[in-house]
Motif scaffolding. Structure first.
Motif, PDB file in Angstrom:
ATOM      1  N   SER A   1       4.408   1.239  -4.718  1.00 25.91           N
ATOM      2  CA  SER A   1       3.743   2.253  -3.899  1.00 25.91           C
ATOM      3  C   SER A   1       4.757   3.324  -3.547  1.00 25.91           C
ATOM      4  CB  SER A   1       3.166   1.631  -2.619  1.00 25.91           C
ATOM      5  OG  SER A   1       4.178   1.371  -1.700  1.00 25.91           O
TER       6      SER A   1
ATOM      7  N   ASN B   1       2.788   2.039  13.329  1.00 28.38           N
ATOM      8  CA  ASN B   1       3.361   1.229  12.254  1.00 28.38           C
ATOM      9  C   ASN B   1       3.772  -0.158  12.754  1.00 28.38           C
ATOM     10  OD1 ASN B   1       2.953   3.191  10.358  1.00 28.38           O
ATOM     11  ND2 ASN B   1       5.073   3.915  10.318  1.00 28.38           N
TER      12      ASN B   1
ATOM     13  N   GLU C   1       3.131  -2.480   0.000  1.00 28.50           N
ATOM     14  CA  GLU C   1       1.748  -2.113   0.324  1.00 28.50           C
ATOM     15  C   GLU C   1       1.658  -0.875   1.214  1.00 28.50           C
ATOM     16  OE1 GLU C   1      -0.607  -5.313   1.840  1.00 28.50           O
ATOM     17  OE2 GLU C   1      -0.181  -6.631   0.136  1.00 28.50           O
ATOM     18  N   THR C   2       2.671  -0.642   2.020  1.00 29.00           N
ATOM     19  CA  THR C   2       2.590   0.447   3.002  1.00 29.00           C
ATOM     20  C   THR C   2       3.539   1.604   2.729  1.00 29.00           C
ATOM     21  OG1 THR C   2       4.265  -0.519   4.465  1.00 29.00           O
ATOM     22  CG2 THR C   2       1.965  -1.224   4.790  1.00 29.00           C
TER      23      THR C   2
ATOM     24  N   SER D   1       6.888   6.219   1.984  1.00 31.44           N
ATOM     25  CA  SER D   1       6.407   7.202   2.959  1.00 31.44           C
ATOM     26  C   SER D   1       7.555   7.886   3.679  1.00 31.44           C
ATOM     27  CB  SER D   1       5.519   6.500   3.992  1.00 31.44           C
ATOM     28  OG  SER D   1       6.289   5.582   4.753  1.00 31.44           O
TER      29      SER D   1
ATOM     30  N   PHE E   1       5.051  -6.177   2.405  1.00 28.36           N
ATOM     31  CA  PHE E   1       4.670  -5.161   3.386  1.00 28.36           C
ATOM     32  C   PHE E   1       5.198  -3.796   2.967  1.00 28.36           C
ATOM     33  CE2 PHE E   1       5.583  -2.633   7.214  1.00 28.36           C
ATOM     34  CZ  PHE E   1       4.312  -2.579   7.783  1.00 28.36           C
TER      35      PHE E   1
ATOM     36  N   LYS F   1       0.734  -2.121  12.731  1.00 28.50           N
ATOM     37  CA  LYS F   1       0.372  -2.363  11.330  1.00 28.50           C
ATOM     38  C   LYS F   1       1.145  -3.582  10.796  1.00 28.50           C
ATOM     39  CE  LYS F   1      -0.266   1.430   9.088  1.00 28.50           C
ATOM     40  NZ  LYS F   1      -0.047   2.688   8.322  1.00 28.50           N
TER      41      LYS F   1
END
Length: 358
Positions: free
Chosen positions: A29, A280, A56-57, A32, A53, A283
């Motif tokens: 992924s 976050n 996925e994020t 960010s 984690f 999350k």
């Protein structure tokens, strides 16, 4: 906390490499650019959970560890690092809540919060009265891991065995002030939350005598399981999950919670005031409450999980293993640590230093 609890240097290196890799070519992924700084006990999370984690994020986890709740408190209060999420023992969570250092949780944003066993949440009300500030992670008991080929169950059914000079150089105690003082206080007929200085000094004296009589092999935390697996000692004061791990590796070992009672501990996550991204942080906590993620962490740590499905999926042998899942009868004999005031904590620290330097 630990059982209670080691994130190895290998894992820390792996996580660092993983983070650096995210700055280069492809990953599953897109990163960010966001980070989350997590502080946890050692030996307390499966490496793959953190990696999953991040994948996925796209959020990079900066993972730090500690050994004792007191060390965690010192790290946090130093203020040199802005921790976003912290896991610690119930009495330290309570202390920080009382000090106004914990942010309230938005449980409605956590879809997986419903996976928590209501009975565990009820137990957690002893330190988080209205369930506003914490998420239980693991729970268990403090007891005695022992070599059943050398000792019978009756011997370790009482804390008295810890003071028996017969076991010279054969007993491992916890390198943790409250956990080591707990059996001494209980054996004297006091609460493990005792704050009376005279009573604490009585406990100190029998701990000093235990040390002077050379009964103590060492004061350990993460080393306990390995030492008992290697049969370096006959008895160890330790956390239930740590005992379970050791019992898996050495069939000569068994676990007992003495009849006089003991500590029921609950390690919980919370979001401290230093958090820079609460969205976050929640999350991450929601991720830890996912059934498959909780299962991975249970298999790694082997402490009692508050996630209902984890227990439901266990076979009868695991469900009935007291070192993993304390029975209702055992829980009824146990007491949860409560937070100490600064003055009371200073007294415990003073007595602990006196014991170690004696």
């Amino acid at each position: 906390m630990i059982k209670k609890r080691m994130l190895s240097a290998t894992l820390i290196l792996a996580l660092a490499v993983s983070s650096l890799a995210g700055c280069g070519k492809s990953s599953s992924s897109k990163g960010s650019g966001e980070t989350l700084t997590v502080l946890n006990y050692g030996k307390y999370m499966d490496e793959s959970v953190i990696k999953q984690f991040e994948e996925e994020t796209g959020i990079t986890i900066k993972y730090e560890e500690y050994e004792s709740p007191e060390e965690m408190y010192t790290k946090y209060k130093a203020g040199s690092i802005d921790y976003d999420v912290i896991c610690s023992s119930e009495y330290m969570v309570e202390k920080l809540i009382n000090e106004g250092e914990v942010l309230s949780m938005d449980y409605e944003s956590m879809d997986n919060y419903k996976n928590l066993d209501p009975s565990i949440l009820e137990m957690a009300s002893s330190y988080d009265k209205d369930h506003n500030y914490s998420v239980p992670y693991f729970y268990g008991t403090l007891g005695l891991l022992y070599n059943k080929t050398e000792l019978d169950a009756e011997t370790v059914s009482t804390w008295d065995c810890l003071w028996d000079p017969t076991y010279e150089d054969e007993i491992i105690m916890e390198n943790s002030v409250r956990d080591t003082f707990a059996p001494a206080l209980i054996d004297l007929g006091y609460s493990l939350n005792e704050t009376n200085e005279d009573h604490l000094n009585e406990a100190l004296e029998i701990l000093k005598k235990q040390k002077k009589d050379k009964i103590v092999y060492g004061y350990y935390v993460d080393e306990t399981a390995d030492a008992m697996i290697g049969e370096e000692a006959l008895i160890a004061l330790c956390y239930s999950g740590e005992a379970a791990v050791a019992m898996d590796e050495n069939e000569n070992l068994a676990y007992s919670v003495p009849k006089e009672g003991s500590n029921l501990w609950i390690d919980s996550w919370f979001v401290p005031k230093s958090c820079t991204n609460q969205t976050n942080a929640l999350k991450f906590l929601n991720f830890l409450c996912k059934e498959d993620i909780a299962q991975k962490n249970f298999e790694y740590v082997e402490y009692a999980s508050p996630i209902t499905s984890v227990v439901e999926n266990q076979d009868s042998e695991v469900k009935e293993n007291e070192a993993i899942n304390p029975s209702k009868e055992t829980i009824s004999r146990c007491e949860i640590y409560t937070a100490l005031s600064d003055e009371e904590a200073a007294l415990y620290t003073k007595l602990w230093q006196e014991l170690l330097s004696d």
